[in-house]
Design an enzyme around this catalytic site. Structure first.
Site, PDB file in Angstrom:
ATOM      1  N   ASN A 148       7.618  61.024 -39.712  1.00  0.00           N
ATOM      2  CA  ASN A 148       9.073  61.301 -40.146  1.00  0.00           C
ATOM      3  C   ASN A 148       9.349  62.892 -40.241  1.00  0.00           C
ATOM      4  O   ASN A 148       8.895  63.277 -41.376  1.00  0.00           O
ATOM      5  CB  ASN A 148       9.529  60.508 -41.124  1.00  0.00           C
ATOM      6  CG  ASN A 148      10.467  60.319 -41.910  1.00  0.00           C
ATOM      7  OD1 ASN A 148      11.543  61.109 -41.220  1.00  0.00           O
ATOM      8  ND2 ASN A 148      10.855  59.967 -42.956  1.00  0.00           N
ATOM      9  N   LYS A 163      12.008  63.963 -41.330  1.00  0.00           N
ATOM     10  CA  LYS A 163      13.108  64.059 -42.257  1.00  0.00           C
ATOM     11  C   LYS A 163      14.253  65.283 -41.990  1.00  0.00           C
ATOM     12  O   LYS A 163      14.248  65.507 -40.688  1.00  0.00           O
ATOM     13  CB  LYS A 163      12.475  64.487 -43.623  1.00  0.00           C
ATOM     14  CG  LYS A 163      11.223  63.497 -43.712  1.00  0.00           C
ATOM     15  CD  LYS A 163      10.940  63.500 -45.357  1.00  0.00           C
ATOM     16  CE  LYS A 163       9.859  62.521 -45.667  1.00  0.00           C
ATOM     17  NZ  LYS A 163       9.556  62.055 -47.002  1.00  0.00           N
ATOM     18  N   HIS A 207      14.394  53.771 -45.445  1.00  0.00           N
ATOM     19  CA  HIS A 207      13.446  54.636 -46.173  1.00  0.00           C
ATOM     20  C   HIS A 207      14.036  54.811 -47.515  1.00  0.00           C
ATOM     21  O   HIS A 207      15.057  54.786 -47.847  1.00  0.00           O
ATOM     22  CB  HIS A 207      13.621  56.028 -45.420  1.00  0.00           C
ATOM     23  CG  HIS A 207      12.180  56.715 -45.583  1.00  0.00           C
ATOM     24  ND1 HIS A 207      12.455  57.700 -47.033  1.00  0.00           N
ATOM     25  CD2 HIS A 207      10.969  57.052 -45.224  1.00  0.00           C
ATOM     26  CE1 HIS A 207      11.250  58.270 -47.086  1.00  0.00           C
ATOM     27  NE2 HIS A 207      10.633  58.055 -46.026  1.00  0.00           N
ATOM     28  N   GLU A 221      13.998  57.384 -49.184  1.00  0.00           N
ATOM     29  CA  GLU A 221      15.072  58.379 -49.711  1.00  0.00           C
ATOM     30  C   GLU A 221      16.280  58.026 -49.459  1.00  0.00           C
ATOM     31  O   GLU A 221      17.205  58.414 -50.151  1.00  0.00           O
ATOM     32  CB  GLU A 221      14.795  59.655 -48.929  1.00  0.00           C
ATOM     33  CG  GLU A 221      13.303  60.322 -49.393  1.00  0.00           C
ATOM     34  CD  GLU A 221      12.421  60.965 -48.560  1.00  0.00           C
ATOM     35  OE1 GLU A 221      12.825  61.359 -47.579  1.00  0.00           O
ATOM     36  OE2 GLU A 221      11.196  61.274 -48.992  1.00  0.00           O
ATOM     37  N   GLU A 269       5.812  51.662 -48.188  1.00  0.00           N
ATOM     38  CA  GLU A 269       5.551  53.031 -48.807  1.00  0.00           C
ATOM     39  C   GLU A 269       5.986  53.075 -50.289  1.00  0.00           C
ATOM     40  O   GLU A 269       7.267  52.961 -50.736  1.00  0.00           O
ATOM     41  CB  GLU A 269       6.636  53.937 -48.035  1.00  0.00           C
ATOM     42  CG  GLU A 269       6.743  54.090 -46.486  1.00  0.00           C
ATOM     43  CD  GLU A 269       7.227  55.093 -45.878  1.00  0.00           C
ATOM     44  OE1 GLU A 269       6.247  56.080 -45.398  1.00  0.00           O
ATOM     45  OE2 GLU A 269       8.313  55.345 -46.269  1.00  0.00           O
ATOM     46  N   GLY A 273       5.579  62.114 -50.719  1.00  0.00           N
ATOM     47  CA  GLY A 273       5.724  63.509 -51.005  1.00  0.00           C
ATOM     48  C   GLY A 273       5.208  64.023 -52.440  1.00  0.00           C
ATOM     49  O   GLY A 273       5.693  65.084 -52.751  1.00  0.00           O
ATOM     50  N   SER A 310       2.088  60.157 -48.565  1.00  0.00           N
ATOM     51  CA  SER A 310       1.180  61.202 -48.726  1.00  0.00           C
ATOM     52  C   SER A 310      -0.270  61.023 -48.165  1.00  0.00           C
ATOM     53  O   SER A 310      -1.298  61.046 -48.222  1.00  0.00           O
ATOM     54  CB  SER A 310       0.722  61.518 -50.126  1.00  0.00           C
ATOM     55  OG  SER A 310       1.904  61.854 -50.918  1.00  0.00           O
TER      56      SER A 310
HETATM   57  C1  PEP Z   1       7.632  59.377 -45.724  1.00  0.00           C
HETATM   58  O1  PEP Z   1       8.629  59.979 -46.008  1.00  0.00           O
HETATM   59  O2  PEP Z   1       7.678  58.193 -44.956  1.00  0.00           O
HETATM   60  C2  PEP Z   1       6.425  59.768 -46.272  1.00  0.00           C
HETATM   61  C3  PEP Z   1       5.358  58.819 -46.303  1.00  0.00           C
HETATM   62  O3  PEP Z   1       6.142  60.843 -46.769  1.00  0.00           O
HETATM   63  P1  PEP Z   1       4.987  61.625 -47.039  1.00  0.00           P
HETATM   64  O4  PEP Z   1       3.930  61.438 -46.233  1.00  0.00           O
HETATM   65  O5  PEP Z   1       5.378  63.310 -47.267  1.00  0.00           O
HETATM   66  O6  PEP Z   1       4.465  61.048 -48.547  1.00  0.00           O
END
Ligand code: PEP
Length: 267
Positions: A11, A13, A97, A99, A169, A175, A215
């Site tokens: 992703n 973003k 997601h 976010e 997630e 992040g 992460s």
């Molecule tokens: C994500 O945005 O779906 C995600 C898992 O981000 P990150 O790997 O940076 O934690």
């Protein structure tokens, strides 16, 4: 038992201009060309979708959108439809997601409508769910996941064909550099698969891929992928660098192709 092909998605973003996305797509295409027994998807920003999809056409990397609107067209400034995504070359779309839930008012109800729109246009939705830190700390992880799954998939019927991907997630891991332990991930994935079995039957539940996101990095992916209900990863930060993302792709390939009878090989 169904055999589930591992899947890894990047992703991007709100990162990379068109030219940067093009450069990354070329590099990924050549780095990942020999990867087998793994499905790979990248989700660039809307403005880069068409160019990236042209570069990756015919390769082993699929392209997805990061969001969509549930209507076909209309006066919805700033939005994009499922048909526009498929026309740009997408086969997948990320929906719900955290976010988007956190900053843009996404709810379980809008997620539900978006999944419906995606499936109607033959886009494979990555249905994102996960608890916040305070929800985990107050012991509500499973009730949060239960509600997100039931409401997000309310009114659907699925057969054995798993044309949906679930991404677990935990919000506190996205992040932040904090990853769920493999045990925490497995416990959540097992719960989600069990719930999907109750709602849609065993064939669907054992075919559906449940990805972990939060992460994921080359140094933690193997431990996560060894868990029986972890079928791959949705990767944010570590997907931006083609070298790191391809490393993840090969680690996942070597780790656990076809979950049920090929356990992770050690390196
Ligand atoms: C994500 O945005 O779906 C995600 C898992 O981000 P990150 O790997 O940076 O934690």
């Amino acid at each position: 038992m169904n055999r589930r092909m591992p899947l890894i998605a990047g992703n991007w973003k709100m990162h990379k201009t068109g030219s940067q996305a093009v450069e990354a797509a070329h590099e990924l295409k050549s780095r990942i060309a020999s990867a087998q027994n793994v499905e790979v998807m990248v989700a660039p920003t809307f403005t880069a979708l068409f160019q990236v999809a042209q570069i990756l056409k015919g390769s082993n990397i699929a392209v997805g959108g990061q969001n969509l609107h549930w209507e076909h067209q209309g006066a919805y400034t700033g939005e994009i439809s499922a048909e526009m995504l498929t026309d740009a070359g997408c086969s997948h779309v990320i929906i719900g997601h955290s976010e988007r839930r956190q900053y843009f008012g996404e709810t379980d109800e809008t997620v539900n409508k978006k999944i419906k729109a995606a499936l109607n246009s033959h886009l494979i939705p990555f249905f994102c769910i996960g608890e916040s830190e305070s929800e985990r700390e107050s012991g509500n992880t499973f009730s949060v996941l239960d509600k997100q799954v039931r409401d997000g998939l309310n009114g659907f019927t699925f057969d054995g064909q798993a044309n949906l991907v679930v991404a677990y997630e935990p919000v506190w891991a996205i992040g932040t550099g904090k990853t769920a332990s493999r045990e925490q991930a497995q416990e959540a994935h097992q719960f989600i698969r069990g719930l999907l079995e109750n709602l849609f039957g065993k064939a669907f539940a054992s075919a559906v891929r449940i990805l972990y996101g939060g992460s994921v990095k080359p140094d933690n992916v193997k431990a996560l992928m060894e868990m029986p209900d972890v079928d791959g990863a949705l990767v944010g930060g570590a997907s931006l660098d083609p070298e790191t993302f391809s490393k993840l792709v090969f680690l996942i390939t070597n780790c656990s192709n076809f979950k049920d009878d090929n356990p992770c090989q050690s390196f």
